[in-house]
Motif scaffolding. Sequence first.
Motif, PDB file in Angstrom:
ATOM      1  N   LEU A  15       1.002  -1.036  -0.055  1.00 44.90           N
ATOM      2  CA  LEU A  15      -0.305   0.016   0.061  1.00 44.90           C
ATOM      3  C   LEU A  15       0.802   1.450  -0.146  1.00 44.90           C
ATOM      4  N   PRO A  16       0.322   2.488  -0.433  1.00 45.58           N
ATOM      5  CA  PRO A  16      -0.933   2.445  -0.951  1.00 45.58           C
ATOM      6  C   PRO A  16      -0.987   2.145  -2.483  1.00 45.58           C
ATOM      7  N   GLN A  17      -2.323   1.929  -3.114  1.00 46.26           N
ATOM      8  CA  GLN A  17      -2.456   1.586  -4.387  1.00 46.26           C
ATOM      9  C   GLN A  17      -3.509   2.525  -5.025  1.00 46.26           C
ATOM     10  N   SER A  18      -3.294   3.244  -6.450  1.00 48.40           N
ATOM     11  CA  SER A  18      -4.443   3.733  -6.762  1.00 48.40           C
ATOM     12  C   SER A  18      -4.683   3.416  -8.263  1.00 48.40           C
ATOM     13  N   LEU A  19      -5.814   2.954  -8.580  1.00 46.24           N
ATOM     14  CA  LEU A  19      -6.206   2.420 -10.032  1.00 46.24           C
ATOM     15  C   LEU A  19      -7.210   3.095 -10.827  1.00 46.24           C
ATOM     16  N   TYR A  20      -6.978   3.342 -11.999  1.00 42.23           N
ATOM     17  CA  TYR A  20      -8.070   3.870 -12.574  1.00 42.23           C
ATOM     18  C   TYR A  20      -8.397   3.231 -13.739  1.00 42.23           C
ATOM     19  N   HIS A  21      -9.662   3.415 -14.339  1.00 43.51           N
ATOM     20  CA  HIS A  21      -9.775   3.090 -15.680  1.00 43.51           C
ATOM     21  C   HIS A  21     -10.753   3.969 -16.242  1.00 43.51           C
ATOM     22  N   ILE A  22     -10.959   3.877 -17.802  1.00 39.61           N
ATOM     23  CA  ILE A  22     -11.820   4.868 -18.506  1.00 39.61           C
ATOM     24  C   ILE A  22     -12.708   3.794 -19.459  1.00 39.61           C
ATOM     25  N   GLN A  23     -14.011   3.874 -19.082  1.00 38.29           N
ATOM     26  CA  GLN A  23     -14.807   2.800 -19.511  1.00 38.29           C
ATOM     27  C   GLN A  23     -16.376   3.117 -19.656  1.00 38.29           C
ATOM     28  N   TRP A  24     -17.277   2.447 -20.471  1.00 43.00           N
ATOM     29  CA  TRP A  24     -18.287   2.879 -20.897  1.00 43.00           C
ATOM     30  C   TRP A  24     -19.332   2.249 -19.536  1.00 43.00           C
ATOM     31  N   LYS A  25     -20.128   3.051 -19.039  1.00 46.23           N
ATOM     32  CA  LYS A  25     -21.114   2.883 -18.055  1.00 46.23           C
ATOM     33  C   LYS A  25     -22.366   2.889 -18.753  1.00 46.23           C
ATOM     34  N   PHE A  26     -23.591   2.204 -17.773  1.00 47.29           N
ATOM     35  CA  PHE A  26     -25.009   2.414 -18.293  1.00 47.29           C
ATOM     36  C   PHE A  26     -25.619   2.511 -17.215  1.00 47.29           C
ATOM     37  N   ARG A  27     -26.579   3.436 -17.061  1.00 47.88           N
ATOM     38  CA  ARG A  27     -27.608   3.924 -15.922  1.00 47.88           C
ATOM     39  C   ARG A  27     -28.980   4.239 -16.844  1.00 47.88           C
ATOM     40  N   TYR A  60      -9.759   4.370  -8.127  1.00 47.03           N
ATOM     41  CA  TYR A  60     -10.007   3.922  -6.711  1.00 47.03           C
ATOM     42  C   TYR A  60      -8.790   3.899  -6.048  1.00 47.03           C
ATOM     43  N   SER A  61      -8.741   4.400  -4.761  1.00 47.83           N
ATOM     44  CA  SER A  61      -7.331   4.418  -4.106  1.00 47.83           C
ATOM     45  C   SER A  61      -7.540   3.466  -2.690  1.00 47.83           C
ATOM     46  N   PHE A  62      -6.526   2.800  -2.339  1.00 51.20           N
ATOM     47  CA  PHE A  62      -6.415   1.697  -1.252  1.00 51.20           C
ATOM     48  C   PHE A  62      -5.442   2.513  -0.290  1.00 51.20           C
ATOM     49  N   ASP A  63      -5.579   2.576   0.898  1.00 49.97           N
ATOM     50  CA  ASP A  63      -4.576   3.073   1.883  1.00 49.97           C
ATOM     51  C   ASP A  63      -4.647   2.219   3.145  1.00 49.97           C
ATOM     52  N   ALA A  64      -3.603   2.243   3.942  1.00 53.69           N
ATOM     53  CA  ALA A  64      -3.705   1.585   5.408  1.00 53.69           C
ATOM     54  C   ALA A  64      -4.405   2.239   6.107  1.00 53.69           C
ATOM     55  N   ASP A  65      -4.536   3.406   6.109  1.00 52.50           N
ATOM     56  CA  ASP A  65      -5.317   4.158   7.188  1.00 52.50           C
ATOM     57  C   ASP A  65      -6.045   5.577   6.630  1.00 52.50           C
TER      58      ASP A  65
END
Length: 437
Positions: free
Chosen positions: A128-140, A161-166
């Motif tokens: 940690l930490p990790q930060s991941l992203y994507h660019i993708q089609w969504k539907f609502r 989306y980020s992931f941290d220890a605290d």
Amino acid sequence: MRLTKSFLPTLKEVPADAQIASHRLMLRAGLIRQTASGIYAWLPAGLRVLRNIERIVREEQNAIGAQEVLMPTLQSADLWRQSGRYDAYGPEMLRINDRHGRDMLYGPTNEEMITEIFGQTVKSYRELPQSLYHIQWKFRDERRPRFGVMRGREFLMKDAYSFDADYDGAVVSYRKMMLAYLRTFQRLGVRAIPMRADTGPIGGELSHEFLILAPTGESTVYFDAALEQQDWLAQSVDLDDPESLGRFFKDVTTSYAATDEMHDETAWKTVPADRQREGRGIEVGHIFYFGDKYTRSMGVSVNGPDGAAFHPHMGSYGIGVSRLTGAIIEAHHDAQGIIWPESVAPFKAAILNLKPGDAMVDEICNRFNHIGGDAVLLDDRDERAGVKFNDADLMGHPWQIIVGPRGAKEGRVELKNRRSGERLDLSVDEAIEKVLS
């Protein structure tokens, strides 16, 4: 690129069902075509704009250390049942069954999926930490889709989306993302004001919406003019220094900014009268901290320094990429058409050939092809000059290079700036340099 060889179908008439400027202009300028209610096909010029926005979003995400992934559009309903959101989400979610009868859904967002992927991979606090992203089609499945790509059912989104220890680590990730957003919007040629948003049951102040100022915005906004004057690209912020990030965050959040839902009259009165601004805004981004809501509900944990397992803290960060196309037009247009910021324009310039067959036009095109790739659109149609001028204004090219019979004899062209309307009499070399600079 030659207009006679291009698929750029402009419309002279204003579509009857288009209620706002961006929807009308995107249809008239040949950027999109509707295929179903709230669903659009992106034509070549529109796709070029979309890709330019994507590129800037991607570059600023990479600059803060976020890593790009690509998650599928279809998700298993079981993931959403783990988080408790499957039944709670509502009719906006498109639920389907595959041929084996398994419950699936067309993803409106990706918190569950990214948490599952993270949980399968990361096992120690050292990762940690990790930060991941994507660019993708969504539907609502909006009940009443309207305003073109501004409120459609299918849309392109950057979600990170980020992931941290605290909590302290999550705050650092949040502040990095806020900086990336402010720089992204400035590079896109728009002013997006960060406004504190409701955090719901989590509480605190780590939730901000980003609104572009435009008369057709759905929200009333109140803000301190100091936020409009900031140059986020010029600010020196050390991403590896929490104190530097803290100073930046304080500079942003101490200036008053709120939508009508969060507006506080008492706090508003403390803003000097000459700096009080009120207007309308279009939401184009939202950043949000939600702690261990998903890692806990989905049973995702990592081992800490003492060997004890804990649930990482998460943040979610969205930018409406396709929505931004409409929002940029809402903020940048006039009675004649679109006024693209240069950073996102489908073409940097249009060459308006008022003397078909002139060898000088071929020379200009060859020069641009050699230096600037396909950044220029040649209007080589057998049309009147007025038609070419009107279409160039409609499509919003930042520059128009006008080649007329008299100027061509002298090796000169007229260069028009779409935003200012300024016209310059220049040599070919000077015009090319001006456009590409």
